[in-house]
Write a protein that holds these residues in place. Sequence first.
Motif, short mmCIF file in Angstrom:
data_model
loop_
_atom_site.label_atom_id
_atom_site.label_comp_id
_atom_site.label_asym_id
_atom_site.label_seq_id
_atom_site.Cartn_x
_atom_site.Cartn_y
_atom_site.Cartn_z
N LYS A 41 45.51 -17.39 11.31
CA LYS A 41 44.78 -16.08 9.46
C LYS A 41 44.54 -14.95 10.27
N SER A 42 44.41 -14.55 10.89
CA SER A 42 44.24 -12.85 11.67
C SER A 42 45.48 -11.98 10.97
N MET A 43 46.59 -12.61 12.01
CA MET A 43 47.81 -12.10 12.09
C MET A 43 48.66 -11.61 10.47
N ARG A 44 47.94 -13.12 9.87
CA ARG A 44 48.75 -13.02 8.24
C ARG A 44 48.00 -11.73 7.46
N ARG A 45 46.36 -11.83 7.81
CA ARG A 45 45.96 -10.53 6.81
C ARG A 45 46.50 -9.62 7.39
N ALA A 46 46.55 -9.50 8.58
CA ALA A 46 47.22 -7.98 9.20
C ALA A 46 48.54 -7.66 8.46
N ALA A 47 49.41 -8.57 8.99
CA ALA A 47 50.97 -8.08 8.20
C ALA A 47 51.49 -8.20 6.53
N LYS A 48 49.89 -8.61 5.92
CA LYS A 48 50.30 -8.63 5.05
C LYS A 48 51.33 -8.93 4.37
N ASP A 49 52.02 -8.37 3.41
CA ASP A 49 53.58 -9.45 2.65
C ASP A 49 55.04 -8.82 3.86
N SER A 50 54.09 -9.02 4.65
CA SER A 50 55.88 -9.13 6.01
C SER A 50 55.39 -9.95 6.89
N ARG A 51 56.61 -10.38 7.14
CA ARG A 51 56.65 -11.55 7.97
C ARG A 51 56.27 -12.03 9.66
N VAL A 52 55.12 -13.05 9.45
CA VAL A 52 54.62 -13.40 10.83
C VAL A 52 55.80 -14.18 11.59
N LEU A 53 55.79 -13.69 12.99
CA LEU A 53 56.37 -14.57 13.55
C LEU A 53 55.65 -15.81 14.65
N PHE A 54 55.32 -17.07 14.66
CA PHE A 54 54.77 -17.90 15.07
C PHE A 54 56.11 -18.60 16.83
N HIS A 55 55.52 -18.41 17.61
CA HIS A 55 57.33 -18.45 18.78
C HIS A 55 55.84 -19.58 18.93
N TYR A 56 56.11 -20.78 19.72
CA TYR A 56 55.94 -22.14 20.40
C TYR A 56 56.92 -22.37 21.41
N ASN A 57 55.88 -22.56 22.43
CA ASN A 57 56.93 -22.14 23.81
C ASN A 57 56.60 -23.93 24.15
N GLY A 58 56.81 -25.06 23.87
CA GLY A 58 55.87 -25.76 24.16
C GLY A 58 56.45 -27.08 25.85
N ARG A 59 56.78 -25.85 26.67
CA ARG A 59 56.71 -26.05 27.87
C ARG A 59 55.77 -26.89 28.59
N GLY A 60 55.83 -28.25 29.19
CA GLY A 60 54.62 -28.52 29.89
C GLY A 60 53.66 -29.57 29.16
N VAL A 61 54.07 -29.98 27.36
CA VAL A 61 52.95 -30.28 26.87
C VAL A 61 54.08 -31.57 26.12
#
Length: 174
Positions: A41-61
């Motif tokens: 939610k914080s990154m979305r507010r800061a990005a405004k109309d720009s694209r948010v990147l979410f990178h999930y490194n799921g090794r070990g889970v």
Amino acid sequence: KEKAADFISRSLQEQYARWQPRARYKRCSDPTVDFIQKLSKSMRRAAKDSRVLFHYNGRGVPQPTENGEIWFFNQNFTQYVPLSVFDLDIWNSNPAIYVFDCNAAGNLVRWFNEIIAQQQIQVQKSPLGTVQEPDCIVLAGCGENEPLPLTLDLPADIFTACLTTPIRMSLHWN
């Protein structure tokens, strides 16, 4: 001494920063679901109309569930708890790009296709301009029932390395 997860997230941030140095990055190693919600939610507010990147490194889970869930720690860091990509998409909103570097990542693509289909129905039913068009990109490191590729000759995170250091990987590959 730096934990492996911290080293990986720091390296990944540096690699992304080479491509987009002015972007704002926030890395987190072993986060809780609540932390992911607040951060998204914080990154979305800061990005405004720009694209948010979410990178999930799921090794070990555990690998993503058949219900489109990925895993994070509970508040006590004693067990993994699932987080639905539906919730994640609501928190990150549009536009967004998701990178899933985990086993069975293609399973998440299927769920994002469902999310996009539902959003498109909402757009069609709503008065013009009142509902945002779906705008997300989903990249997956492997198919629905596949493990991530592993080879001793290449980095453990082949998919991420191809995205963040493509020239080095192409030279390494050939």
